[in-house]
Design a protein around this motif. Sequence first.
Motif, mmCIF file in Angstrom:
data_model
loop_
_atom_site.group_PDB
_atom_site.id
_atom_site.type_symbol
_atom_site.label_atom_id
_atom_site.label_comp_id
_atom_site.label_asym_id
_atom_site.label_seq_id
_atom_site.Cartn_x
_atom_site.Cartn_y
_atom_site.Cartn_z
ATOM 1 N N ILE A 1 0.843 -1.206 0.000
ATOM 2 C CA ILE A 1 0.000 0.000 0.000
ATOM 3 C C ILE A 1 0.873 1.248 0.000
ATOM 4 N N ARG A 2 1.897 1.237 0.839
ATOM 5 C CA ARG A 2 2.804 2.390 0.898
ATOM 6 C C ARG A 2 3.512 2.587 -0.441
ATOM 7 N N ARG A 3 4.018 1.512 -1.038
ATOM 8 C CA ARG A 3 4.692 1.614 -2.332
ATOM 9 C C ARG A 3 3.745 2.170 -3.398
ATOM 10 N N ALA A 4 2.516 1.666 -3.389
ATOM 11 C CA ALA A 4 1.539 2.085 -4.400
ATOM 12 C C ALA A 4 1.214 3.570 -4.281
ATOM 13 N N GLY B 1 -7.814 0.835 10.075
ATOM 14 C CA GLY B 1 -6.689 0.624 9.185
ATOM 15 C C GLY B 1 -6.426 1.819 8.286
ATOM 16 N N ILE B 2 -7.489 2.521 7.881
ATOM 17 C CA ILE B 2 -7.325 3.693 7.033
ATOM 18 C C ILE B 2 -6.503 4.755 7.743
ATOM 19 N N VAL C 1 -2.823 6.265 6.222
ATOM 20 C CA VAL C 1 -2.573 7.677 5.958
ATOM 21 C C VAL C 1 -1.508 8.244 6.895
ATOM 22 N N ALA C 2 -1.414 7.697 8.102
ATOM 23 C CA ALA C 2 -0.357 8.138 9.018
ATOM 24 C C ALA C 2 1.018 7.775 8.459
ATOM 25 N N THR D 1 1.652 7.088 5.140
ATOM 26 C CA THR D 1 1.834 7.707 3.819
ATOM 27 C C THR D 1 0.724 8.745 3.623
ATOM 28 N N PRO D 2 0.960 9.978 4.008
ATOM 29 C CA PRO D 2 -0.088 11.008 3.935
ATOM 30 C C PRO D 2 -0.536 11.289 2.500
ATOM 31 N N VAL D 3 -1.777 10.983 2.214
ATOM 32 C CA VAL D 3 -2.386 11.260 0.913
ATOM 33 C C VAL D 3 -3.831 11.699 1.145
ATOM 34 N N PRO D 4 -4.438 12.380 0.183
ATOM 35 C CA PRO D 4 -5.853 12.742 0.329
ATOM 36 C C PRO D 4 -6.755 11.513 0.336
#
Length: 197
Positions: free
Chosen positions: A95-98, A125-126, A130-131, A133-136
């Motif tokens: 998930i982080r890589r993606a 889990g969400i 985001v913690a 890998t911060p993304v919208p």
Amino acid sequence: MRFLIWLLSHTIYRVSYKGLEKIPAKGGAILVCNHVTFVDALILAGTVRRPIRFIMYKPIYDMPVLNFVFRVGGAIPIQGAKENPSVFAAAFAEIRRALLAGDLLCIFPEGALTLDGDIGQFRRGIERIVAETPVPVLPMALQGLWGSFFSHSGGVFRRPNRLWRRVQVCVGETVAPERVEAAALQRAVRALRGEAL
């Protein structure tokens, strides 16, 4: 593949949408959506213009025949930390890589299909995603699917006349990563869905 998914999902249902322009055209982001039927991912994949990588339960990901579709679509299999620690860790790493690669991901934070039409509690889990890998994050809602052929209403796959229903995909306002909180996302998705089960 996306065209075939669009063709299938729009043959089964009459799909309309609202707010798709809010989904960023590029860059890592996460869609969070209520989970009503076994074909929710098909509907979303056939509606959203960008390719979506779905985060999904590994036993479903491993199903014969469907596994090919999931692999081609770049789905990310996941299981609980206690249930399968290695799969859990590998999922979060992927998930982080993606997200860092700019992919658009989708997760159903309820973790299971609704059994009564209501929206279940969103798992946290969400928040961890985001913690790390911060993304919208964009809340979404599927309207009109409860009671359809692929939902648990009255028993899955039991009433063919419940096909071709009117379904709407609604996208809400973007949530900044520092404001992501599972319970607040659940409320946002519930508001988007409204009373149109």
